[in-house]
Design an enzyme around this catalytic site. Structure first.
Site: not given
Ligand code: PGA
Length: 252
Positions: A12-14, A96, A98, A168, A174, A215, A236
């Protein structure tokens, strides 16, 4: 017992890479030796077409990070599931944390998006997970069960429709500090159990995959993918550099 399939590894490159950076990263991943994993890259909307060209006929799959729940119409700024399918996407991340937090996405919106994704022939990657506060209050199991059931209950699945649920835990995303694999395994068991109340065992075996995200890196990935109930990982930060992401793929 559910048989272990090839792990699903999703990047997931956001909103972190430019179109040029996305193409470079996709090329680096494509250049690596063939992996024994199903790999999905989820670039930002504006890079999807470019990345599609890079990974064409390579076996690497393409996903988006969101879609809208209507098929077409006056919805300024939105992107439909059909438009994503047209670009070559096979997957789409939905709900997600976010988006739930920053854009106030509700379980109902997530449900409508899941329905539309399936109707467009995409595989939704439905994200569920508790906040730190919910965990502290003992509401972890209830939260993830509710989110998963509300997203999926009532969705009509064709024989070929697939659904991915990504557990998640919001509080580890993150942070560089994943949850204990036993905790993740337990959360996955709960989600799978909740699905048994909605679908028959064969549908769950054939049409569902439940993965972990939060993470994940090359040092901890195996501790998750080696768990019986965990079918893959959503990554991520560690998906943004080819070396890190390929390290995860190799260790998974
Ligand atoms: P992360 O993000 O691997 O940086 O914790 C995962 C995600 O947001 O899907």
């Amino acid at each position: 017992m559910i048989s272990k399939k090839m792990p699903l590894i999703i990047g997931n490159w956001k909103m972190r890479l430019s179109a040029k950076e996305s193409m470079i990263l996709a090329k680096e991943i494509k250049a690596s030796p063939k992996a024994t994993a199903e790999i999905v890259l989820c670039p930002t909307f504006t890079s999807i077409s470019d990345v599609a060209q890079v990974i064409k006929e390579n076996g690497i799959k393409l996903g988006a990070q969101d879609c809208f729940w209507e098929g077409q119409g006056s919805y300024t700024g939105e992107v439909s599931a059909h438009q994503l399918a047209e670009l070559g996407c096979e997957y789409v991340i939905i709900g997600h944390s976010e988006r739930r937090k920053i854009f106030s996405e509700t379980d109902e919106m997530v449900h409508k998006k899941v329905k539309m994704a399936i109707a467009a022939g995409l595989i939704p990657i439905v994200c569920v997970g508790e906040t730190y506060e919910q965990r502290q209050n003992g509401a972890k199991d209830f939260t993830i069960m509710q989110q998963a059931v509300k997203a999926i209950e009532g969705v009509e699945l064709g024989v070929n429709s697939k659904i991915v649920i990504a557990y998640e835990p919001v509080w580890v995303i993150g942070t560089g500090q994943a949850v204990n694999p036993d905790d993740a395994q337990e959360a996955h068991r709960i989600i799978r159990q909740a699905m048994f109340d909605i679908f028959d065992p064969e549908t769950i075996r054939n049409n569902f995959r439940i993965i972990y995200g939060g993470s994940v890196d090359e040092n901890n990935v195996k501790s998750f993918t080696s768990q019986e109930n965990i079918d893959g990982v959503l990554v991520g930060i560690a998906s943004l550099k080819a070396k890190d992401f390929l390290g995860i793929i190799n260790k998974a």
